[in-house]
Design an enzyme around this catalytic site. Structure first.
Site, PDB file in Angstrom:
ATOM      1  N   LYS A 170       0.884  -1.181   0.000  1.00 12.01           N
ATOM      2  CA  LYS A 170       0.000   0.000   0.000  1.00 12.01           C
ATOM      3  C   LYS A 170       0.915   1.222   0.000  1.00 12.01           C
ATOM      4  CE  LYS A 170      -1.789   3.157   1.950  1.00 12.01           C
ATOM      5  NZ  LYS A 170      -1.624   4.591   1.502  1.00 12.01           N
ATOM      6  N   GLU A 245       8.801   1.123  11.690  1.00  9.71           N
ATOM      7  CA  GLU A 245       9.922   2.046  11.479  1.00  9.71           C
ATOM      8  C   GLU A 245       9.322   3.436  11.543  1.00  9.71           C
ATOM      9  OE1 GLU A 245      12.978   1.034  11.158  1.00  9.71           O
ATOM     10  OE2 GLU A 245      12.735  -1.085  10.678  1.00  9.71           O
ATOM     11  N   CYS A 279      13.680  10.377   8.016  1.00 10.75           N
ATOM     12  CA  CYS A 279      13.375   9.971   9.393  1.00 10.75           C
ATOM     13  C   CYS A 279      14.636   9.923  10.247  1.00 10.75           C
ATOM     14  CB  CYS A 279      12.678   8.625   9.395  1.00 10.75           C
ATOM     15  SG  CYS A 279      13.532   7.433   8.379  1.00 10.75           S
ATOM     16  N   GLU A 377       9.401  15.826  15.999  1.00 14.46           N
ATOM     17  CA  GLU A 377       9.933  15.683  14.645  1.00 14.46           C
ATOM     18  C   GLU A 377       9.251  16.693  13.730  1.00 14.46           C
ATOM     19  OE1 GLU A 377       8.859  12.146  12.367  1.00 14.46           O
ATOM     20  OE2 GLU A 377      10.978  11.905  11.925  1.00 14.46           O
TER      21      GLU A 377
HETATM   22  P1  NAP Z   1       2.064   8.432   7.860  1.00  8.40           P
HETATM   23  O1  NAP Z   1       1.011   9.452   7.859  1.00  8.40           O
HETATM   24  O2  NAP Z   1       2.255   7.619   9.066  1.00  8.40           O
HETATM   25  O3  NAP Z   1       1.789   7.511   6.561  1.00  8.40           O
HETATM   26  C1  NAP Z   1       2.562   6.414   6.232  1.00  8.40           C
HETATM   27  C2  NAP Z   1       1.719   5.405   5.492  1.00  8.40           C
HETATM   28  O4  NAP Z   1       0.704   4.883   6.354  1.00  8.40           O
HETATM   29  C3  NAP Z   1       0.981   5.978   4.287  1.00  8.40           C
HETATM   30  O5  NAP Z   1       0.951   5.007   3.267  1.00  8.40           O
HETATM   31  C4  NAP Z   1      -0.402   6.231   4.848  1.00  8.40           C
HETATM   32  O6  NAP Z   1      -1.396   6.291   3.871  1.00  8.40           O
HETATM   33  C5  NAP Z   1      -0.574   5.035   5.747  1.00  8.40           C
HETATM   34  N1  NAP Z   1      -1.599   5.205   6.783  1.00  8.40           N
HETATM   35  C6  NAP Z   1      -2.152   6.345   7.245  1.00  8.40           C
HETATM   36  N2  NAP Z   1      -3.072   6.072   8.191  1.00  8.40           N
HETATM   37  C7  NAP Z   1      -3.098   4.734   8.331  1.00  8.40           C
HETATM   38  C8  NAP Z   1      -3.834   3.833   9.173  1.00  8.40           C
HETATM   39  N3  NAP Z   1      -4.733   4.288  10.080  1.00  8.40           N
HETATM   40  N4  NAP Z   1      -3.596   2.515   9.058  1.00  8.40           N
HETATM   41  C9  NAP Z   1      -2.687   2.048   8.186  1.00  8.40           C
HETATM   42  N5  NAP Z   1      -1.965   2.848   7.367  1.00  8.40           N
HETATM   43  C10 NAP Z   1      -2.168   4.170   7.447  1.00  8.40           C
HETATM   44  O7  NAP Z   1       3.475   9.033   7.596  1.00  8.40           O
HETATM   45  P2  NAP Z   1       3.865  10.078   6.504  1.00  8.40           P
HETATM   46  O8  NAP Z   1       3.318  11.397   6.848  1.00  8.40           O
HETATM   47  O9  NAP Z   1       3.499   9.508   5.191  1.00  8.40           O
HETATM   48  O10 NAP Z   1       5.477  10.052   6.660  1.00  8.40           O
HETATM   49  C11 NAP Z   1       6.173  10.821   7.596  1.00  8.40           C
HETATM   50  C12 NAP Z   1       6.538  10.021   8.838  1.00  8.40           C
HETATM   51  O11 NAP Z   1       7.167   8.776   8.523  1.00  8.40           O
HETATM   52  C13 NAP Z   1       7.538  10.738   9.706  1.00  8.40           C
HETATM   53  O12 NAP Z   1       7.150  10.647  11.046  1.00  8.40           O
HETATM   54  C14 NAP Z   1       8.839   9.957   9.496  1.00  8.40           C
HETATM   55  O13 NAP Z   1       9.782  10.039  10.499  1.00  8.40           O
HETATM   56  C15 NAP Z   1       8.353   8.588   9.311  1.00  8.40           C
HETATM   57  N6  NAP Z   1       9.347   7.808   8.587  1.00  8.40           N
HETATM   58  C16 NAP Z   1      10.071   6.846   9.255  1.00  8.40           C
HETATM   59  C17 NAP Z   1      11.028   6.100   8.599  1.00  8.40           C
HETATM   60  C18 NAP Z   1      11.808   5.025   9.269  1.00  8.40           C
HETATM   61  O14 NAP Z   1      12.399   4.175   8.580  1.00  8.40           O
HETATM   62  N7  NAP Z   1      11.874   4.954  10.569  1.00  8.40           N
HETATM   63  C19 NAP Z   1      11.241   6.322   7.251  1.00  8.40           C
HETATM   64  C20 NAP Z   1      10.497   7.306   6.609  1.00  8.40           C
HETATM   65  C21 NAP Z   1       9.543   8.023   7.293  1.00  8.40           C
HETATM   66  P3  NAP Z   1      -1.825   7.654   3.116  1.00  8.40           P
HETATM   67  O15 NAP Z   1      -1.404   7.439   1.739  1.00  8.40           O
HETATM   68  O16 NAP Z   1      -3.299   7.759   3.267  1.00  8.40           O
HETATM   69  O17 NAP Z   1      -1.110   8.778   3.805  1.00  8.40           O
END
Ligand code: NAP
Ligand code: MG
Length: 472
Positions: A170, A245, A279, A377
């Site tokens: 996804k 992650e 991240c 963050e």
């Molecule tokens: P996010 O809002 O958590 O979204 C990540 C993914 O999860 C997207 O595909 C999102 O879909 C999906 N999602 C949203 N709500 C969900 C739910 N209730 N159940 C299951 N999946 C759901 O994160 P983001 O804003 O895209 O990315 C930024 C964050 O990711 C930051 O906090 C960053 O630090 C973290 N990050 C961590 C790493 C690591 O390796 N540790 C790497 C990269 C990023 P949609 O398409 O609808 O948004």
């Protein structure tokens, strides 16, 4: 205009059960660059059923058969890397050099690494009379974010394929193009039907359906802390493995020596890379208090030297991914000013001369570790410099965080760098800029519980079985 309206399910490109589309916005222009379909529950059902059907045979393929498939994927990936770079630039605004460079390189690196690891991986070992066997966990849901789209999709997909799992990817709505091309690559490489499936759509709907689905055995999630928690809660009733992650607020410690100015400058320009949307970014820059003025001068110069603009041009930084992210970052910059942090570069609003697109000024504050801008963050090009008294103080500040994804130490005394690196409570510590595809990537504390990259990524997708009395 890209029209990526089909999903990849059971080896075929199929229309969604109920048609519904969404615009994809180019963050550099604010224009619509294409459309995707938004899936629903019926699409998830189809994809999960396909993955379930494909599991018995895929999980029983030989190492050699899976290696051959991965090598086919490698040939296709290489052939289409220019298209991938273009897609990444368009979907999330990375400058051409970065999109075609490090973004595409990370995907290629995870693929090459999966091949190398698969060649050597011990799926079985004998311990006394017991045989320990590692078997694929089953049907996996891979849920990924937009910030390093090819890195995130490949670091999950290739180990899952290599270990014999089947999967549903996804991708993020904000950056769906490169994932679509990846699915085309996987199809062209001859991955059997049902092994890899991709459904686009909203996380709230598709992600929740996957997290709660009784036929999904594991979720590998990269994204924000809040969503990670939500997924774990949704997955609990069916006792899935959930690999998270999540985010970070990683410390970058610059030691007190003659390389200080250079190390501060490097840390600052690295922070601005990918518009700060990394991240593991070193977003808290810890410098010796006795040399604060020198550090400020070096960071200010480095931040002001970052070129910002049209990602198609030769710039260091493009926009951030979306209006929503732009607004969040602007709020944090305002918050930093309001809580009394000293602004030494950048600040609110767009860079001078730019009126359109979600461009943020490379921003540096001097503050303390209790400020909101040092604790949360920001996920944008905003660095917080924090003075420390001595090495002991630097370690204490570094570890005073809810997160523990990464850490960095730069200095001339390798012994001292290593000693400090050992004391940081985080999973990925760079000493003078080290990098390694075979190192484990993942966080302590609220930064998650998983470990990806290299052979560590394989373990996430494997169950361990003990065959007792196997040898008399
Ligand atoms: P996010 O809002 O958590 O979204 C990540 C993914 O999860 C997207 O595909 C999102 O879909 C999906 N999602 C949203 N709500 C969900 C739910 N209730 N159940 C299951 N999946 C759901 O994160 P983001 O804003 O895209 O990315 C930024 C964050 O990711 C930051 O906090 C960053 O630090 C973290 N990050 C961590 C790493 C690591 O390796 N540790 C790497 C990269 C990023 P949609 O398409 O609808 O948004
Ligand atoms: Mg989000």
């Amino acid at each position: 205009m890209r029209e990526y309206l089909k999903f990849y399910i059971d080896g075929q490109w199929v229309a969604p059960a109920a048609p519904k589309t969404a615009d994809v916005i180019n963050p550099a222009t604010e224009d619509v660059s294409g459309h995707i379909s938004l899936g629903g529950l019926a699409d998830v059902e189809k994809a999960v059923a396909a993955a379930r059907r494909a599991f018995p045979s895929w999980s029983n393929t030989s190492r050699e058969a899976r290696l051959e498939i991965l090598q086919n994927i490698q040939a296709e990936y290489t052939r289409r890397q220019g298209e991938l770079g273009e897609a990444i630039m368009e979907e999330m605004g990375a400058p051409s050099g970065l999109a075609n460079g490090f973004h595409v390189f990370l995907g290629a690196g995870h693929l090459q690494t999966a091949i190398e690891v698969l060649k050597e991986f011990k799926f079985e070992e004998q311990r006394g009379s017991t045989r320990i066997v590692k078997e694929p966990i089953g049907v996996c849901a891979l849920i990924t974010p937009w910030n390093w789209p090819m890195n995130q999709t490949t670091v999950k997909t290739f180990p899952a394929l290599a270990t014999g799992c089947t999967m549903i990817l996804k991708p993020p709505q904000l950056a769906p193009y490169s994932a679509h091309i990846l699915a085309e690559i996987i199809h062209a490489a001859g991955v059997p039907a049902g092994v890899f499936n991709m459904v686009q759509g909203s996380g709230a709907l598709i992600g929740t359906a996957l997290s709660t689905h009784p036929e999904v055995d594991m979720i590998s999630f990269t994204g924000s802390e809040g969503v990670g928690v939500q997924i774990a809660q949704n997955a609990a009733p069916t006792v899935k493995r959930v690999c998270q992650e999540l985010g970070g607020k990683s410390p970058f410690i610059v030691l007190d020596d003659s390389a200080l100015a250079k190390n501060v400058a490097d840390a600052t320009s690295t922070m601005m890379g990918n518009s700060g949307q990394t991240c593991s970014a070193g977003s808290r820059l810890l410098v010796p208090a006795s040399r604060l003025e020198e550090a400020i001068a070096a960071a200010r110069d480095a931040a002001n030297a970052v070129t910002v603009g049209d990602p198609r041009g030769n710039v260091a930084m493009g926009p951030v991914v979306s209006k929503g992210q732009y607004n969040i970052i602007q709020d944090y910059i305002e918050k930093g000013i309001a809580e009394g942090a000293q602004l030494i570069a950048g600040g609110p609003g767009r860079p001078e001369g730019i009126e359109k697109g979600w461009f943020v000024r490379p921003t540096v504050f001097v503050g303390n570790n209790d400020m909101v801008i040092a604790r949360e963050e920001i996920f944008g090009p905003v660095l917080v410099m924090i003075p420390y008294k001595d090495a002991e103080d630097a370690v204490a500040i570094a570890n005073d965080s809810n997160f523990g994804l990464a850490g960095y130490v730069s200095g001339e005394d390798a012994e001292q760098c290593r000693a400090i690196a050992r004391r940081l409570r985080a999973g990925w510590i760079g000493i003078n800029g080290g990098f390694d595809f075979h190192a484990a990537f993942g966080g302590y504390k609220r930064s998650g519980n998983g470990r990806e990259w290299g052979e560590f990524g394989f373990h996430e997708y494997l169950e361990i079985k003990s065959l007792l009395g196997y040898a008399a």
